[in-house]
Design an enzyme around this catalytic site. Structure first.
Site, PDB file in Angstrom:
ATOM      1  N   ASP A 195       0.899  -1.060  -0.015  1.00  4.77           N
ATOM      2  CA  ASP A 195      -0.003   0.121   0.119  1.00  4.77           C
ATOM      3  C   ASP A 195       0.853   1.027   0.024  1.00  4.77           C
ATOM      4  O   ASP A 195       1.406   1.636   1.038  1.00  4.77           O
ATOM      5  CB  ASP A 195      -0.760  -0.013   1.258  1.00  4.77           C
ATOM      6  CG  ASP A 195      -1.924   1.126   1.390  1.00  4.77           C
ATOM      7  OD1 ASP A 195      -1.717   2.262   0.441  1.00  4.77           O
ATOM      8  OD2 ASP A 195      -3.079   0.901   1.752  1.00  4.77           O
ATOM      9  N   ALA A 243     -12.856  -7.500  -3.235  1.00  6.50           N
ATOM     10  CA  ALA A 243     -12.709  -6.182  -3.337  1.00  6.50           C
ATOM     11  C   ALA A 243     -13.512  -5.696  -4.582  1.00  6.50           C
ATOM     12  O   ALA A 243     -14.717  -5.255  -4.372  1.00  6.50           O
ATOM     13  CB  ALA A 243     -11.280  -5.567  -3.423  1.00  6.50           C
ATOM     14  N   ARG A 244     -12.912  -5.532  -5.688  1.00  6.06           N
ATOM     15  CA  ARG A 244     -13.515  -5.182  -6.931  1.00  6.06           C
ATOM     16  C   ARG A 244     -12.980  -6.084  -7.986  1.00  6.06           C
ATOM     17  O   ARG A 244     -11.964  -6.105  -8.258  1.00  6.06           O
ATOM     18  CB  ARG A 244     -13.248  -3.452  -7.203  1.00  6.06           C
ATOM     19  CG  ARG A 244     -14.077  -2.692  -6.225  1.00  6.06           C
ATOM     20  CD  ARG A 244     -15.363  -2.674  -6.378  1.00  6.06           C
ATOM     21  NE  ARG A 244     -16.379  -1.725  -5.774  1.00  6.06           N
ATOM     22  CZ  ARG A 244     -16.659  -2.030  -4.534  1.00  6.06           C
ATOM     23  NH1 ARG A 244     -16.712  -3.140  -3.974  1.00  6.06           N
ATOM     24  NH2 ARG A 244     -17.142  -1.074  -3.645  1.00  6.06           N
ATOM     25  N   ASP A 246     -14.971 -13.417  -5.321  1.00  8.23           N
ATOM     26  CA  ASP A 246     -16.071 -12.952  -4.778  1.00  8.23           C
ATOM     27  C   ASP A 246     -16.684 -11.844  -5.701  1.00  8.23           C
ATOM     28  O   ASP A 246     -17.968 -11.724  -5.433  1.00  8.23           O
ATOM     29  CB  ASP A 246     -16.088 -12.899  -3.457  1.00  8.23           C
ATOM     30  CG  ASP A 246     -17.359 -12.550  -2.686  1.00  8.23           C
ATOM     31  OD1 ASP A 246     -18.417 -13.398  -2.925  1.00  8.23           O
ATOM     32  OD2 ASP A 246     -17.552 -11.494  -2.121  1.00  8.23           O
ATOM     33  N   GLU A 273     -19.864  -8.189 -13.498  1.00 10.58           N
ATOM     34  CA  GLU A 273     -20.664  -9.092 -12.218  1.00 10.58           C
ATOM     35  C   GLU A 273     -22.095  -8.973 -12.464  1.00 10.58           C
ATOM     36  O   GLU A 273     -22.827  -8.032 -12.535  1.00 10.58           O
ATOM     37  CB  GLU A 273     -20.326  -8.293 -10.886  1.00 10.58           C
ATOM     38  CG  GLU A 273     -20.359  -8.977  -9.795  1.00 10.58           C
ATOM     39  CD  GLU A 273     -20.149  -8.503  -8.438  1.00 10.58           C
ATOM     40  OE1 GLU A 273     -18.865  -8.259  -8.437  1.00 10.58           O
ATOM     41  OE2 GLU A 273     -20.873  -8.180  -7.521  1.00 10.58           O
ATOM     42  N   HIS A 284     -20.466 -12.424  -4.598  1.00 13.56           N
ATOM     43  CA  HIS A 284     -20.356 -11.167  -3.850  1.00 13.56           C
ATOM     44  C   HIS A 284     -20.871 -11.410  -2.410  1.00 13.56           C
ATOM     45  O   HIS A 284     -21.925 -10.432  -1.936  1.00 13.56           O
ATOM     46  CB  HIS A 284     -21.112  -9.930  -4.642  1.00 13.56           C
ATOM     47  CG  HIS A 284     -20.572  -8.608  -4.211  1.00 13.56           C
ATOM     48  ND1 HIS A 284     -20.515  -7.675  -5.209  1.00 13.56           N
ATOM     49  CD2 HIS A 284     -19.964  -8.281  -3.230  1.00 13.56           C
ATOM     50  CE1 HIS A 284     -19.901  -6.596  -4.584  1.00 13.56           C
ATOM     51  NE2 HIS A 284     -19.582  -6.728  -3.196  1.00 13.56           N
ATOM     52  N   LEU A 285     -20.316 -12.285  -1.797  1.00  6.15           N
ATOM     53  CA  LEU A 285     -20.834 -12.607  -0.341  1.00  6.15           C
ATOM     54  C   LEU A 285     -20.140 -11.805   0.573  1.00  6.15           C
ATOM     55  O   LEU A 285     -20.620 -11.684   1.911  1.00  6.15           O
ATOM     56  CB  LEU A 285     -20.618 -14.201  -0.121  1.00  6.15           C
ATOM     57  CG  LEU A 285     -21.325 -15.296  -1.198  1.00  6.15           C
ATOM     58  CD1 LEU A 285     -20.897 -16.631  -0.806  1.00  6.15           C
ATOM     59  CD2 LEU A 285     -22.961 -14.934  -0.905  1.00  6.15           C
TER      60      LEU A 285
END
Length: 328
Positions: A177, A237-238, A262, A267, A286-287
């Site tokens: 990061d 995340a995305r 996920d 999507e 997407h849980l």
């Protein structure tokens, strides 16, 4: 007493603002109107409004809305990103906004922890192999969790929450990061490394970055090819963080690698996507984010923020214009 109004998607209202949260909010707000959707708002209900209580399905706080709500001073946003709601006019008016985005980090971190530990046991691999063979899958040389290296991409709210959960396990946690505070990373027990080093040395890589022009398709062929033997990529995340064509290509050749997705882009994936049929990819719908009554955390967080506002104490989760720009 201040005047309040509930405006949001009615299908999510009770999940977010359950009985306890509403009782806490209504100790400080007079709310005479029933729950409204943004399409049901009329100028008369906005005339005396001091505090807007909202979430998914929030109205856009544009010049027309603000003109009809001259007393509006605080917005409680019981969801994640406030970007669809805020406007330059709102910031110029000095309306304060606090968000439950941090509350949403907790279930995402819980999901990430579950998948990280499961990946180190090769759990999904055995499930898919047994299903394909209609027979018990032979055991392999799985690493296990003790002493394994986990890499987190981003130490935002979800990355930090995941690091805190991982700290309860005997793992070597590292993160990439470029904006992270080294002192904060040290307190979390996380070693900061470069992105290339993280992918090349982690047994599991878990993505927690926001999707920006800089992070779109961040994970491509080169990083995927560099991953350790038997490593796993987890994306909660995305979907746009991963170049999915590159992922399919690399994992079709590197069958030792595995991916838990996920989120995807698009999507959900299109019908017939190889993501559904490859033996080393699993897709969940997407849980990771708050589901059902998990969203009660959001409403309770907003009730706590309102109590601080009334007591003239600092808000813990206030979002400012400059802060939102930094996140972007």
């Amino acid at each position: 007493m201040l005047n309040g109004l509930y405006v949001m998607d009615p299908n999510r209202f009770d999940d977010v603002y359950g009985p306890e949260a509403r009782a806490a909010i209504e100790r400080h707000l007079v709310i005479d109107s029933p729950l409204l959707t943004r399409d049901q708002i009329t100028p008369d209900v906005l005339a005396g409004l001091d505090v807007l209580v909202t979430g998914w399905g929030a109205p856009k706080l544009d010049a027309e809305f603000l003109a009809a709500a001259p007393k509006l001073s605080l917005v409680l946003y019981g969801a994640g990103s406030i970007k669809p709601m805020v406007t330059p006019e709102m910031w110029a008016r000095g309306v304060r906004v606090t968000s439950a985005a941090t509350a949403n980090a907790e279930p995402v971190a819980e999901f990430a922890l579950s998948q990280i530990l499961y990946a180190l046991k090769h759990g999904w691999r055995y499930v898919l192999a047994a299903r394909a063979a209609a027979a018990s899958a032979p055991r392999g040389p799985e690493l296990g969790a003790y002493g394994a290296t986990v890499g987190l991409v981003s130490l935002g709210a979800t990355g930090r929450a995941t690091a805190r959960l991982l700290s309860h396990h005997k793992l070597d946690v590292q993160a990439y990061d470029p904006y992270a505070d080294p002192a904060q990373a040290e307190r979390l027990g996380v070693r900061l490394v470069g992105l290339e080093e993280l992918f090349a040395t982690s047994d599991v890589v878990s993505l927690h970055s926001p999707l920006t022009p800089e992070t779109e398709r961040l994970v491509g062929t080169e990083l995927l090819e560099s991953m350790k033997h038997d490593a796993t990529l987890i994306n909660s995340a995305r979907g746009g963080l991963v170049d999915e064509a590159a992922l399919v290509d690399v994992l079709s050749r590197r069958t030792d690698l595995f991916a838990v997705l996920d989120v995807t882009d698009p999507e959900p994936p299109v019908d017939g996507s190889p993501l559904f049929t490859m033996p080393n990819i699993v897709v969940t719908p997407h849980l990771a984010g708050s589901l059902g009554h998990e969203r009660r955390r959001h409403g309770e967080t907003m009730a706590d923020e309102l109590a601080r506002y009334v007591a003239e104490e600092p808000l813990l989760y206030e979002i400012t214009e400059s802060g939102l720009a930094r996140r972007a």
